[in-house]
Structures are given as structure tokens and as C-alpha cells.
Design a protein around this motif. Structure first.
Motif, PDB file in Angstrom:
ATOM      1  N   LEU A   1      10.326  -1.795  45.850  1.00 27.80           N
ATOM      2  CA  LEU A   1      10.585  -0.862  44.752  1.00 27.80           C
ATOM      3  C   LEU A   1      10.776   0.567  45.233  1.00 27.80           C
ATOM      4  CD1 LEU A   1       8.019  -2.053  42.043  1.00 27.80           C
ATOM      5  CD2 LEU A   1      10.415  -2.722  42.318  1.00 27.80           C
ATOM      6  N   SER A   2      10.345   0.852  46.459  1.00 26.91           N
ATOM      7  CA  SER A   2      10.392   2.238  46.941  1.00 26.91           C
ATOM      8  C   SER A   2      10.470   2.266  48.454  1.00 26.91           C
ATOM      9  CB  SER A   2       9.147   3.006  46.487  1.00 26.91           C
ATOM     10  OG  SER A   2       8.001   2.495  47.151  1.00 26.91           O
ATOM     11  N   LEU A   3      10.766   3.438  48.984  1.00 29.65           N
ATOM     12  CA  LEU A   3      10.789   3.633  50.427  1.00 29.65           C
ATOM     13  C   LEU A   3       9.384   3.513  51.007  1.00 29.65           C
ATOM     14  CD1 LEU A   3      12.962   4.186  52.549  1.00 29.65           C
ATOM     15  CD2 LEU A   3      12.513   6.633  52.271  1.00 29.65           C
ATOM     16  N   ALA A   4       8.388   4.004  50.278  1.00 33.52           N
ATOM     17  CA  ALA A   4       7.008   3.885  50.745  1.00 33.52           C
ATOM     18  C   ALA A   4       6.596   2.430  50.862  1.00 33.52           C
ATOM     19  CB  ALA A   4       6.071   4.636  49.799  1.00 33.52           C
ATOM     20  N   GLU A   5       6.961   1.630  49.867  1.00 36.68           N
ATOM     21  CA  GLU A   5       6.663   0.197  49.951  1.00 36.68           C
ATOM     22  C   GLU A   5       7.366  -0.436  51.141  1.00 36.68           C
ATOM     23  OE1 GLU A   5       5.616  -1.597  45.529  1.00 36.68           O
ATOM     24  OE2 GLU A   5       7.459  -2.181  46.551  1.00 36.68           O
ATOM     25  N   PHE A   6       8.581  -0.005  51.417  1.00 36.07           N
ATOM     26  CA  PHE A   6       9.293  -0.590  52.546  1.00 36.07           C
ATOM     27  C   PHE A   6       8.581  -0.263  53.857  1.00 36.07           C
ATOM     28  CE2 PHE A   6      12.507  -1.663  55.553  1.00 36.07           C
ATOM     29  CZ  PHE A   6      13.130  -2.752  54.970  1.00 36.07           C
ATOM     30  N   ASP A   7       8.053   0.943  53.960  1.00 32.66           N
ATOM     31  CA  ASP A   7       7.307   1.290  55.164  1.00 32.66           C
ATOM     32  C   ASP A   7       6.032   0.455  55.294  1.00 32.66           C
ATOM     33  OD1 ASP A   7       9.193   3.094  56.020  1.00 32.66           O
ATOM     34  OD2 ASP A   7       8.250   4.816  55.064  1.00 32.66           O
ATOM     35  N   THR A   8       5.465   0.036  54.163  1.00 31.38           N
ATOM     36  CA  THR A   8       4.337  -0.892  54.197  1.00 31.38           C
ATOM     37  C   THR A   8       4.762  -2.217  54.831  1.00 31.38           C
ATOM     38  OG1 THR A   8       3.313   0.087  52.242  1.00 31.38           O
ATOM     39  CG2 THR A   8       2.699  -2.185  52.763  1.00 31.38           C
ATOM     40  N   LEU A   9       5.967  -2.689  54.493  1.00 36.87           N
ATOM     41  CA  LEU A   9       6.475  -3.915  55.103  1.00 36.87           C
ATOM     42  C   LEU A   9       6.670  -3.758  56.608  1.00 36.87           C
ATOM     43  CD1 LEU A   9       9.176  -5.499  52.769  1.00 36.87           C
ATOM     44  CD2 LEU A   9       6.761  -6.029  52.981  1.00 36.87           C
ATOM     45  N   ILE A  10       7.198  -2.614  57.018  1.00 41.34           N
ATOM     46  CA  ILE A  10       7.412  -2.377  58.447  1.00 41.34           C
ATOM     47  C   ILE A  10       6.095  -2.430  59.205  1.00 41.34           C
ATOM     48  CG2 ILE A  10       8.104  -0.625  60.133  1.00 41.34           C
ATOM     49  CD1 ILE A  10      10.319   0.203  58.188  1.00 41.34           C
ATOM     50  N   GLU A  11       5.048  -1.816  58.648  1.00 40.34           N
ATOM     51  CA  GLU A  11       3.728  -1.846  59.288  1.00 40.34           C
ATOM     52  C   GLU A  11       3.179  -3.269  59.334  1.00 40.34           C
ATOM     53  OE1 GLU A  11       2.001   0.439  60.943  1.00 40.34           O
ATOM     54  OE2 GLU A  11       3.814   1.669  60.725  1.00 40.34           O
ATOM     55  N   ALA A  12       3.357  -4.025  58.274  1.00 38.96           N
ATOM     56  CA  ALA A  12       2.879  -5.406  58.250  1.00 38.96           C
ATOM     57  C   ALA A  12       3.621  -6.250  59.273  1.00 38.96           C
ATOM     58  CB  ALA A  12       3.047  -5.988  56.850  1.00 38.96           C
TER      59      ALA A  12
ATOM     60  N   SER B   1      19.979  12.768  55.402  1.00 39.36           N
ATOM     61  CA  SER B   1      19.215  11.683  56.005  1.00 39.36           C
ATOM     62  C   SER B   1      17.958  12.238  56.663  1.00 39.36           C
ATOM     63  CB  SER B   1      20.074  10.961  57.051  1.00 39.36           C
ATOM     64  OG  SER B   1      19.336   9.978  57.708  1.00 39.36           O
ATOM     65  N   GLY B   2      16.830  11.592  56.430  1.00 45.43           N
ATOM     66  CA  GLY B   2      15.566  12.043  56.981  1.00 45.43           C
ATOM     67  C   GLY B   2      14.822  13.015  56.094  1.00 45.43           C
ATOM     68  N   GLN B   3      15.451  13.468  55.021  1.00 44.03           N
ATOM     69  CA  GLN B   3      14.841  14.473  54.146  1.00 44.03           C
ATOM     70  C   GLN B   3      13.781  13.868  53.221  1.00 44.03           C
ATOM     71  OE1 GLN B   3      17.766  17.081  52.389  1.00 44.03           O
ATOM     72  NE2 GLN B   3      16.381  17.730  50.755  1.00 44.03           N
ATOM     73  N   ILE B   4      13.907  12.563  52.904  1.00 39.84           N
ATOM     74  CA  ILE B   4      12.931  11.913  52.029  1.00 39.84           C
ATOM     75  C   ILE B   4      11.753  11.477  52.898  1.00 39.84           C
ATOM     76  CG2 ILE B   4      12.514  10.117  50.307  1.00 39.84           C
ATOM     77  CD1 ILE B   4      14.634  12.089  49.467  1.00 39.84           C
ATOM     78  N   THR B   5      10.778  12.366  53.066  1.00 38.38           N
ATOM     79  CA  THR B   5       9.609  12.077  53.902  1.00 38.38           C
ATOM     80  C   THR B   5       8.521  11.410  53.069  1.00 38.38           C
ATOM     81  OG1 THR B   5       8.719  14.278  53.465  1.00 38.38           O
ATOM     82  CG2 THR B   5      10.142  14.020  55.409  1.00 38.38           C
ATOM     83  N   ALA B   6       7.432  11.024  53.729  1.00 39.93           N
ATOM     84  CA  ALA B   6       6.362  10.280  53.054  1.00 39.93           C
ATOM     85  C   ALA B   6       5.782  11.044  51.874  1.00 39.93           C
ATOM     86  CB  ALA B   6       5.261   9.934  54.059  1.00 39.93           C
ATOM     87  N   GLY B   7       5.774  12.363  51.938  1.00 41.43           N
ATOM     88  CA  GLY B   7       5.201  13.152  50.857  1.00 41.43           C
ATOM     89  C   GLY B   7       6.126  13.391  49.685  1.00 41.43           C
TER      90      GLY B   7
ATOM     91  N   PHE C   1      10.215  10.974  45.753  1.00 44.66           N
ATOM     92  CA  PHE C   1      11.255   9.953  45.788  1.00 44.66           C
ATOM     93  C   PHE C   1      11.001   8.903  46.865  1.00 44.66           C
ATOM     94  CE2 PHE C   1      13.268  13.453  43.562  1.00 44.66           C
ATOM     95  CZ  PHE C   1      13.872  12.806  42.503  1.00 44.66           C
ATOM     96  N   ALA C   2       9.996   9.126  47.709  1.00 44.28           N
ATOM     97  CA  ALA C   2       9.548   8.071  48.623  1.00 44.28           C
ATOM     98  C   ALA C   2       8.594   7.127  47.906  1.00 44.28           C
ATOM     99  CB  ALA C   2       8.877   8.667  49.853  1.00 44.28           C
ATOM    100  N   ARG C   3       7.781   7.677  47.017  1.00 44.27           N
ATOM    101  CA  ARG C   3       6.768   6.871  46.307  1.00 44.27           C
ATOM    102  C   ARG C   3       7.383   6.024  45.208  1.00 44.27           C
ATOM    103  NH1 ARG C   3       4.159  11.880  47.016  1.00 44.27           N
ATOM    104  NH2 ARG C   3       4.634  12.514  44.860  1.00 44.27           N
ATOM    105  N   THR C   4       8.435   6.535  44.559  1.00 41.37           N
ATOM    106  CA  THR C   4       9.148   5.802  43.524  1.00 41.37           C
ATOM    107  C   THR C   4      10.568   6.312  43.472  1.00 41.37           C
ATOM    108  OG1 THR C   4       9.354   5.421  41.134  1.00 41.37           O
ATOM    109  CG2 THR C   4       8.204   7.402  41.806  1.00 41.37           C
TER     110      THR C   4
END
Length: 366
Positions: free
Chosen positions: A103-114, A340-346, A349-352
Motif C-alpha cells: 500500500l505504500s513505499l514504507a510497507e515495501f521497505d518492510t518487505l525488503i528488510e524481511a 527521485s530519492g526525494q520521498i524519504t522515510a519521513g 507520502f512514504a507512509r501512505t
């Protein structure tokens, strides 16, 4: 390296699951569908009977506990993709996730860590990369036969009526993650990115024009690529004449494809620039009648697994596409150009993908 026989499972037995079952069947001795699961156990049993699957389960957890599987095809609603993919990875099973993967870029980073913690892999189902026309286009481009890419247009103009959105999880940020940008156009612009490479910046608009949903029903973007090429991208679910089309203008030729949900070589055309008629001859070799469906994609997945590699579309590949989606919404909702690279973890638009909030919701809430 010798081919293995992979034990496969499908979770979620709705409409798209049939495409996965057909792809597994087409793989022959390379894969076997050994189990399915659905929250509606009756539907799972009916699907299993249709496809001669030995066992049906009521949940992914039950399936992983009772079965030995190598790959799990996740055909569930988008809000379930991240927790289910993580559960697969923790069980040592490769997760093949339908679009949108999260649903989000943050969730995708969760997949990468997993994935980093697991011996297995995660890959997104973006099958249009693997049609013979797309493979041929990338080969010719890499060989230099087309010259530099200059301009591209990418259009997904589909039609989804109110009955389509009557399904509870559709049309909401919380369960679908976005509108046609997330769930429909992603196939086309992911193919665009696989050809033109990394994007560098985007300027976009998004609107809710006709459907009573939380998300957009139309979006448009102007995109610049690291190569210097520029492109327009249109995503719609309000277009009665439906089409999916891509056009690539190179120095030596224009290459186009128009289809709806899958293309063959017959859907592609090549128009050489004056003096470069040999491009048509190169394109016409090895004509194929195969469609750009799940079968070719799964064959590529199994090839990669045979070689001990991450299957396509890898987490890195899919993240670039997901970052673009987040950037498109960020540009549309803030009115700013996003790089590109501007949408950081904080970033919101990374969270949702909704980020700071859709403009039409702000108007509604006044």
C-alpha cells in the motif's frame, strides 16, 4: 543448471488466481500446484476441485503450517500483501505478489528488510515486462539499433463502473492504496521503466472526476528519465473506449504497442526513420504468437530460481516503480515537481500514497 520441480501454492482464489493456476499448469514438470487457501474455505475447495489441487485451506497460516511449499502466489487484496509476504518469507517460501505489491513505499521497505532476513525471495507480478515484444525491444535498444530514446507516451485508459467499486476494498486508500495509478496503470508504466531505465523527476496531476471513491480515478504525469528521455503517463478508469498503449520514439524508429490486458507480437508496430529501414527487418525476426501473460513471467521466475537468483520483478525493480507512484501522488497533491530519492522515510507520502491528503477530500471536509 538442471531444472527443479517447485511446489507452488495460491492464496486468494478470486479472479486473478485462475491466471496463476494456468501459468503453473503451463510450466509442466517445472512446477506443481499442491495447495490453495482462501478465507472462504468453500471457495478455496471449489477452486481446488477445478484445478485438481490436492488440498484447500482456510488461511495462509494454516497452509504454511501443513504444507511444504517453495513458492506462494499471493492473489489477495492489496492490504494483505505485506503481512502475508512477510509470513511467507519467515517460513522460507518465496512470495510472488500480485500488483500493487504494497500500500505504500514504507510497507515495501518492510518487505525488503524481511527478504534480507530470509533465505527466500519476494517478487512482484508485473508480467508485461516478459512478453516477446518487450524482450525484443530491450534487446534492440541495448544493441544500439534504435539510437537514443527521445520521447515516450504511456496510456492506460480503462473503464470501471460503480458495480466494480461495490467490492468493499476497492477505491480506498486504506485497502487498495490508490486508484488507477496503483492498481491499473502500474502494468504499463512498469513496462515503460523496464525499457527506458531510471526516472529522475515527475510533475503530475490527479483528479476524481466521475467515480464515488476515496482515491483518484484519473492521473497524468510528465516524467524525465536519467537518459534525458521524456514521457507522458496517463492512468484512467473513466474511459469507455479502453486501451493500453505505449509509444517509444527513438532516433531511428518509432516503436508502438496497443492492446488491452495483454499483447502479442501482432500488437506491435515499427515505423523506421528515413534511411533506417533495416530496423523493421531486425524487428520482424522470430515472430511469436505468445501473449504477455503470467505464463512467460512465471517461466522467467523459475529460470531465476533454478540459477539461485532472486526472481523478477525483484524488490529493487519494484521499489523504483513504487517510488514513482509515491512521487506522482506527492506532485499531484502538493503542486510541486518531485525528484527521485526525494520521498524519504519521513515523508507523509512514504507512509501512505495519500500523503498530506487528496485535494477533493479537503474540499469535502470543509
Amino acid at each position: 543448471m538442471s531444472e527443479r520441480n517447485y511446489r507452488a501454492a495460491i492464496v486468494g482464489t478470486g479472479g486473478i488466481a485462475g491466471s496463476h493456476a494456468r501459468a503453473i499448469a503451463a510450466a509442466g514438470d517445472r512446477a506443481a500446484l499442491v495447495a490453495v487457501a482462501d478465507v472462504d474455505r468453500g471457495r478455496a475447495k471449489e477452486f481446488a476441485d477445478t484445478w485438481n489441487v490436492p488440498r484447500a485451506h482456510g488461511s495462509l497460516t494454516e497452509l504454511l503450517r501443513e504444507e511444504r511449499v517453495d513458492v506462494v502466489h499471493l492473489c489477495t487484496p492489496p492490504r494483505l500483501h505485506t503481512p502475508q509476504a512477510v509470513e511467507c518469507l519467515e517460513a522460507g517460501a518465496t512470495a510472488l505478489v500480485e500488483k500493487p505489491p504494497t500500500l505504500s513505499l514504507a510497507e515495501f521497505d518492510t518487505l525488503i528488510e524481511a527478504e534480507r532476513r530470509s533465505t527466500a525471495h519476494v517478487a512482484t507480478v508485473l508480467q508485461h515486462r516478459f512478453g516477446t515484444g518487450a524482450l525484443r525491444l530491450r534487446r534492440l535498444q541495448e544493441a544500439g539499433g534504435l539510437g537514443r530514446p527521445l520521447l515516450a507516451t504511456c496510456v492506460t485508459q480503462w473503464y470501471r463502473d460503480e458495480a466494480y467499486y461495490a467490492v468493499p476494498w476497492r477505491g480506498t486508500w486504506e485497502s487498495e492504496g490508490g486508484g488507477p495509478t496503483m492498481g491499473h496503470g502500474i502494468h504499463q508504466f512498469d513496462l515503460l521503466f523496464s525499457v527506458l531505465g531510471p526516472w529522475s523527476e515527475v510533475t503530475a496531476v490527479a483528479a476524481r472526476r466521475a467515480r464515488d471513491v476515496d482515491t483518484e480515478d484519473v492521473s497524468m504525469a510528465l516524467v524525465t528519465f536519467e537518459s534525458g528521455a521524456v514521457a507522458t503517463i496517463v492512468n484512467s478508469v473513466v474511459s469507455p473506449r479502453q486501451t493500453s498503449s505505449l509509444r517509444f520514439d527513438y532516433e531511428r524508429a518509432t516503436v508502438e504497442v496497443e492492446h488491452l490486458y495483454g499483447y502479442t507480437d501482432d500488437d506491435w508496430t515499427v515505423t523506421p526513420a528515413p534511411g533506417h529501414e533495416n530496423v523493421s527487418e531486425s524487428w520482424g525476426r522470430d515472430h511469436s504468437t505468445e501473449s504477455s501473460g503470467h505464463t512467460g513471467w512465471l517461466a522467467a521466475v523459475l529460470d531465476a530460481l533454478d540459477q539461485g537468483q532472486a526472481p523478477p520483478v525483484t524488490a529493487g525493480d519494484a521499489r523504483r516503480t513504487m517510488e514513482f507512484i509515491a512521487a506522482l501522488y506527492a506532485s499531484a497533491f502538493t503542486g510541486e515537481r518531485v525528484r527521485s530519492g526525494q520521498i524519504t522515510a519521513g515523508s507523509p507520502f512514504a507512509r501512505t500514497m495519500e500523503g498530506t491528503g487528496a485535494p477533493w477530500e479537503k474540499v469535502r471536509n470543509k
